[in-house]
Design a protein around this motif. Sequence first.
Motif, short mmCIF file in Angstrom:
data_model
loop_
_atom_site.label_atom_id
_atom_site.label_comp_id
_atom_site.label_asym_id
_atom_site.label_seq_id
_atom_site.Cartn_x
_atom_site.Cartn_y
_atom_site.Cartn_z
N TYR A 1 2.89 -22.14 24.69
CA TYR A 1 4.27 -22.06 25.17
C TYR A 1 5.06 -21.04 24.34
O TYR A 1 5.71 -20.15 24.89
CB TYR A 1 4.94 -23.43 25.10
CG TYR A 1 6.37 -23.42 25.57
CD1 TYR A 1 6.67 -23.53 26.91
CD2 TYR A 1 7.42 -23.31 24.66
CE1 TYR A 1 7.99 -23.50 27.36
CE2 TYR A 1 8.73 -23.28 25.09
CZ TYR A 1 9.01 -23.39 26.44
OH TYR A 1 10.31 -23.36 26.87
N LYS A 2 4.98 -21.15 23.01
CA LYS A 2 5.74 -20.23 22.15
C LYS A 2 5.27 -18.79 22.32
O LYS A 2 6.08 -17.87 22.37
CB LYS A 2 5.61 -20.66 20.68
CG LYS A 2 6.44 -21.86 20.34
CD LYS A 2 6.36 -22.17 18.86
CE LYS A 2 7.26 -23.34 18.52
NZ LYS A 2 7.26 -23.61 17.08
N THR A 3 3.96 -18.59 22.42
CA THR A 3 3.42 -17.25 22.58
C THR A 3 3.86 -16.64 23.91
O THR A 3 4.31 -15.49 23.96
CB THR A 3 1.88 -17.28 22.51
OG1 THR A 3 1.49 -17.85 21.26
CG2 THR A 3 1.28 -15.89 22.63
N LYS A 4 3.73 -17.41 24.99
CA LYS A 4 4.11 -16.90 26.30
C LYS A 4 5.62 -16.65 26.38
O LYS A 4 6.06 -15.66 26.97
CB LYS A 4 3.67 -17.88 27.40
CG LYS A 4 3.86 -17.34 28.79
CD LYS A 4 2.98 -16.12 29.03
CE LYS A 4 3.10 -15.64 30.45
NZ LYS A 4 2.13 -14.59 30.76
N LYS A 5 6.40 -17.54 25.78
CA LYS A 5 7.85 -17.38 25.78
C LYS A 5 8.23 -16.06 25.07
O LYS A 5 9.06 -15.31 25.56
CB LYS A 5 8.50 -18.58 25.08
CG LYS A 5 9.97 -18.71 25.26
CD LYS A 5 10.31 -19.24 26.62
CE LYS A 5 11.76 -19.65 26.66
NZ LYS A 5 12.18 -20.08 27.96
N GLY A 6 7.59 -15.80 23.93
CA GLY A 6 7.83 -14.55 23.21
C GLY A 6 7.39 -13.34 24.02
O GLY A 6 8.09 -12.32 24.06
N HIS A 7 6.24 -13.45 24.67
CA HIS A 7 5.74 -12.34 25.49
C HIS A 7 6.69 -12.07 26.66
O HIS A 7 6.98 -10.90 26.96
CB HIS A 7 4.35 -12.68 26.02
CG HIS A 7 3.82 -11.68 26.99
ND1 HIS A 7 3.38 -10.44 26.61
CD2 HIS A 7 3.67 -11.73 28.34
CE1 HIS A 7 2.99 -9.77 27.69
NE2 HIS A 7 3.15 -10.54 28.75
N LEU A 8 7.18 -13.11 27.32
CA LEU A 8 8.10 -12.93 28.43
C LEU A 8 9.41 -12.30 27.97
O LEU A 8 9.99 -11.45 28.66
CB LEU A 8 8.37 -14.27 29.13
CG LEU A 8 7.21 -14.86 29.91
CD1 LEU A 8 7.57 -16.24 30.44
CD2 LEU A 8 6.76 -13.95 31.03
#
Length: 143
Positions: A60-67
């Motif tokens: 979740y944190k990784t994808k949120k940062g990527h988005l």
Amino acid sequence: MPKTITEQHVRKIAQMIRNWSIEHALDWNAVCIGAQGILGWDNPPTRQALDKKIAIKVSYKTKKGHLKLEKQRLVDMPRPRSTLDAMKKITRLQAENDELKAELARMAEMANRLIYNATLAGLTRERLMAPLPTIREPQSRKA
């Protein structure tokens, strides 16, 4: 009997998060609703239940940062001044792309020809794929 989230569920939910589309907002409520289908439960799991699973939390944190980075990249991208400018740029990029594809096809055909001819000459694949020798600088002579 309490409902449990297995490791297989965790992997599937983490994969769902990694494949999240940029068109949809990523928040815990949406993840919980998506996880409900994976888990096969009547009600969605709580955010806290999913947040306790490290793989889900990290995804979740990784994808949120990527988005967030992707959205910022789109905001920072220069916009064409007019539709005509955009059309010209698209046409130029398509022509460049076609040229590069043609060049790549010519290079692939040449590589195939070289490999075929080298094989006819008796060179093995291992010999063909051997690394290039390193060239050493000549050492200066001491006087």
